[in-house]
Design a protein around this motif. Structure first.
Motif, PDB file in Angstrom:
ATOM      1  N   UNK A  73     -17.393   9.185 -26.989  1.00  0.00           N
ATOM      2  CA  UNK A  73     -18.148   8.211 -27.746  1.00  0.00           C
ATOM      3  C   UNK A  73     -17.504   7.426 -28.752  1.00  0.00           C
ATOM      4  N   UNK A 112     -16.781  20.881 -25.829  1.00  0.00           N
ATOM      5  CA  UNK A 112     -17.949  19.834 -25.898  1.00  0.00           C
ATOM      6  C   UNK A 112     -17.818  19.038 -27.097  1.00  0.00           C
ATOM      7  N   UNK A 113     -17.594  19.429 -28.243  1.00  0.00           N
ATOM      8  CA  UNK A 113     -17.353  18.992 -29.093  1.00  0.00           C
ATOM      9  C   UNK A 113     -15.925  17.880 -29.224  1.00  0.00           C
ATOM     10  N   UNK A 169     -14.731  16.782 -26.186  1.00  0.00           N
ATOM     11  CA  UNK A 169     -14.888  15.714 -25.107  1.00  0.00           C
ATOM     12  C   UNK A 169     -15.892  14.493 -25.877  1.00  0.00           C
ATOM     13  N   UNK A 170     -16.894  14.926 -26.254  1.00  0.00           N
ATOM     14  CA  UNK A 170     -17.974  13.895 -27.060  1.00  0.00           C
ATOM     15  C   UNK A 170     -17.569  13.132 -27.740  1.00  0.00           C
ATOM     16  N   UNK A 171     -16.531  13.846 -28.649  1.00  0.00           N
ATOM     17  CA  UNK A 171     -15.995  12.696 -29.758  1.00  0.00           C
ATOM     18  C   UNK A 171     -14.786  11.871 -29.109  1.00  0.00           C
TER      19      UNK A 171
END
Lengths: 474, 359
Positions: free
Chosen positions: B356, B348-349, B351-353
């Motif tokens: 975004x 999640x960390x 992918x989000x980075x």
């Protein structure tokens, strides 16, 4: 920091405008992670090791067996000489239920608890040789004096399963707690979307909620705390959307419904009412005159008044009987020992709050919390562009109100403030990230994520598994 | 490639956050473990002339640590305490001696004080029956510390009794919340050796509110072969089955030189029924598997035991093996799900980075 610099890490406008029901990729991964974590607790938390499970399941059981809460026969001191208080209280709550049946079920639950090693795990259990009443675990304690919404809802769901033994009942109801835990994480995502415009803040806030050990553990606990947490988390997330000028009438109606359901579940849902009151003064575009706020103020006051009458009708122990009792509670709630107990049961404690983790755990988490408070103060004074100041104020207010309610109640249990956990997640993320410039925030998030995993592993494998399984030799 | 790295890092972190706490936590597993709370009863001040002891059984390998729950009494803690471990009974061969400082000891909630010593060999362990004794070190006569005791009876709710004193006699009223009242304990400052304090219990008539006339309901003598200082005086009697929610008149006759801790408002602790086994690891509830009674001098009180724990060389390892063996399916599933949770959060960390913040 320049706005343009701060905005470099922001999500796009289209993402900002995305409806609440479309999760981003990282949000799906966090939900998956929370699901795995919740299942771990379903597997590892021994039966009856969620606080107050026997009393809570007893209420659910009688609803599942066809009874409904109401006003049963009252009792006096002479009845108390002949019968156990826990039997009398449950019979008073369920009209038509006999003392013999109440005693038989408690005896059955107590036998199941003994088979599961309850008395060895819970250090205050006096280990009566043949217990027949919950009074023999803890005197003058009952879930019959709590609002019964959780018990009614879950009991009705359990009704089609027919006659079950207590352990099977417990396992089935625990599965529902997993859903409420995931629901809270989802509402934390909704709240974080309104609080932060960049990924770092959102991710950190949600991670705090999903990975806080004492919260994740509740994914496998039978207690009305899990339901009030869901309704309160929903109310706070919806309030945040309202403050941000999002959502329509349907969301406002849903917000009022969540508030009412939270209060009908447990007194700890009261904090959300304060948060909505605060929102009246934070909401964008609202006229500053009293007239436009008056309907809301009157509505919230009416809900609060009705809630108090409702609590009283159930002999709720949350309400003091007189001014002296109230003052005694405040003194107790503000005492250093109460604060320590509150912190202990927030950071991590096992075996029904009887076995603490090593001191280093409380100090380490305390250090991070203190650091985040400094950052929150900084952010409130000079909010960065990637953070919403009104939502930060809303979250600070929600936490403050919930803590004030705990002090007024004179209790020091971490799970009582957890209904506002998503707000806590926002504060921690805002505070920690506000202390650093953008390039460092990325590193801070990574380090924080790693440390959170290690802290959770410490609680789960180094405390819960050791104290609730290995220390017993099973 | 990047995903593989993230998953690899997740598994490494997940394994570290699983194995390290488990290994460290297993060190806090005891072979003998008495943890009942709250702690109510005090055994009396530690003194050179009147050492306090406890008989116990330790079946594990290489006993190397004993922890006892001590409380500060009187003037507060000071000095060192001497620990003696003997094989068998109080007259058995001395196996180990060690000492500990009592600084930092509090009254409430009390503290476990640890005594570490060289692990016992197999030959020294013998039958597994031991006797421990505590006394002041060197030239001190006594220490302001007392061991916490656990009764084999169920401890009820303590209550304050306003006393009326006439000479050495104390009278008051006591309300029992539970049935099977089988004993009462009261805190004393001092009771001299070779004395027989006596407790007389009478039922209260619910209509008149006065003690019933005639013979006493129960009479109990608490023989004190040796002096008791800053501890609880315990009166046992035949269980009163219907004692729930009933008032009793109590009359306490103290010998010359005896004194209650709080004469005008004494705290009385009720004891109900028999609960037996207290070691957390004990299987059954009848008979004490690991605990064989509290000693004051040579007088043994079999229904009382120290709040204590003891640890051998391999307790943690053995507990780990037993846990993994008995719950193998749950444990394996939980480990896999744990790793899944860690992977989920790190992905999640990542992918989000990426999504975004493309920079």
């Amino acid at each position: 920091m320049k706005d343009s610099e701060a905005l470099q890490g922001q999500v796009s406008r289209s993402q900002l405008a995305a409806p609440a029901q479309q999760p981003a990729g990282w949000e799906r991964w966090i939900m998956l992670s929370a699901l795995c974590l919740g299942l771990v607790y379903q597997l590892l938390l021994p039966p009856w090791m969620g606080e107050d499970e026997p009393w809570q399941l007893e209420m659910i059981h009688w609803v599942a067996r066809g009874y409904m809460p109401g006003a049963g026969p009252a009792y006096d001191k002479s009845d108390a000489r002949e019968h156990d208080l826990s039997h009398l209280q449950i019979v008073r709550r369920f009209p038509g239920l006999s003392l013999e049946d109440a005693k038989a079920y408690e005896t059955e639950v107590l036998a199941s608890m003994r088979r599961s090693g309850f008395e060895a795990r819970v250090d205050f259990d006096p280990r009566h040789p043949a217990p027949t009443s919950f009074d023999q675990i803890q005197d003058a304690h009952s879930a019959a004096s709590q609002q019964p919404l959780y018990h009614v809802l879950v009991g009705l769901l359990l009704r089609p399963f027919g006659e079950l033994d207590p352990l099977t009942e417990l396992r089935l109801v625990r599965a529902l707690s997993l859903l409420t835990y995931l629901g809270v994480v989802w509402f934390a995502i909704l709240l974080a979307r309104e609080a932060f415009r960049d990924f770092h803040g959102r991710a950190m806030a949600v991670m705090v909620v999903a990975w806080m050990p004492m919260h994740a553990r509740q994914a496998a606990v039978v207690n009305n705390d899990v339901l009030v947490k869901l309704f309160t988390a929903a109310a706070i997330a919806l309030t945040a959307r309202w403050v941000a000028g999002k959502g329509g009438v349907k969301e406002r109606v849903l917000l009022v419904l969540c508030l009412a359901l939270g209060l009908a579940t447990k007194t700890t849902g009261m904090g959300a009412l304060g948060a909505v009151g605060l929102a009246l003064f934070l909401r964008r575009g609202i006229s500053s005159n009293l007239k436009s706020r008056l309907p809301w103020i009157l509505g919230l006051t009416a809900i609060a008044g009705l809630a108090l009458v409702y609590f009283l009708s159930f002999h709720s122990p949350a309400l003091p009987k007189n001014v002296d009792a109230f003052m005694l509670r405040v003194g107790k709630g503000l005492s250093p020992s109460a604060m320590l107990a509150l912190w202990g049961s927030t950071v991590g404690v096992t075996n029904w709050n009887t076995r603490l983790m090593p001191d280093a755990a409380y100090w380490s988490v305390g250090f991070v919390a203190a650091l985040s408070f400094v950052g929150v103060a900084k952010a409130l004074l000079k909010p960065p562009a990637w953070m919403s100041r009104p939502i930060l104020v809303l979250c600070t207010g929600a936490i403050a109100i919930q803590f004030a309610l705990l002090v007024l109640r004179g209790v020091a249990v971490g799970r009582y403030w957890m209904p506002v956990l998503p707000a806590w997640g926002v504060l921690v993320a805002a505070g920690l990230l506000a202390l650093f410039a953008r390039p460092a925030r990325r590193i801070v998030l990574g380090v924080f994520g790693g440390l959170l995993v290690i802290y959770h592993g410490w609680f789960l494998w180094g405390a819960l598994v050791v104290q609730e399984h290995m220390a017993l030799g099973n | 490639m990047k995903n593989t790295k993230v998953i690899g890092a997740s598994i490494a972190l997940g394994l570290l956050a699983f194995t390290l706490p488990l290994w460290m936590g297993s060190r806090s597993v005891y072979g003998l473990d008495v943890r009942s709370r709250p702690w109510h009863l005090l055994g009396g001040r530690l003194s050179a002339s009147n050492p306090l002891g406890q008989a116990f059984v330790f079946e594990g390998e290489g006993l190397s640590r004993v922890e006892v729950a001590l409380s500060a009494v009187g003037g507060g803690p000071e000095g060192d305490v001497l620990f003696e471990l003997r094989e068998g009974d109080s007259e058995g061969p001395l196996l180990r001696t060690t000492s500990a400082r009592l600084d930092g000891l509090s009254y409430d909630p009390g503290t476990f004080v640890a005594f570490d010593f060289k692990p016992l060999t197999r030959a020294e362990s013998g039958s597994g029956e031991f006797h421990l004794r505590l006394m002041p070190l060197a030239d001190r006569r006594e220490l302001s510390a007392s061991p916490w005791l656990r009764s084999e009876q169920m401890v009820g709710l303590a209550q304050s009794v306003a006393g009326e004193f006439e000479g050495r006699e104390c009278r008051g009223r006591f309300f029992s919340r539970f049935g099977e009242l089988a004993g009462l304990a009261v805190a004393v400052k001092r009771v001299p050796a070779d004395s027989r304090p006596t407790l007389i219990l009478r039922a209260i008539d619910s209509e008149t509110g006065l003690p019933r006339a005639g013979a006493a309901l129960r009479t109990s003598e608490a023989l004190q072969a040796s002096e008791l200082r800053a501890g609880h005086l315990i009166f046992d009697f035949e269980s009163i089955e219907n004692s729930r929610y009933r008032d009793y008149a109590l009359s306490l006759n103290l010998p010359e030189g005896a004194e209650l801790s709080s004469p005008q408002n004494s705290i009385w602790i009720p004891l109900h029924g028999d609960i037996g086994e207290q070691d957390s690891k004990g299987e059954g509830l009848s008979g004490s598997e690991g605990l064989r009674g509290f000693y004051r001098g040579n007088q043994v009180q079999p229904k009382l035991n120290w709040i204590m724990r003891a640890k051998g060389k391999v307790d943690g390892r053995a507990a780990l093996v037993q846990f993994a063996g008995e719950h193998s399916l749950s444990v394996v599933s939980a480990i896999l799900l744990w790793l899944g949770a860690v992977i989920g959060v790190l992905v999640a960390l990542a992918t989000g980075r990426t999504a975004s913040n493309p920079d």
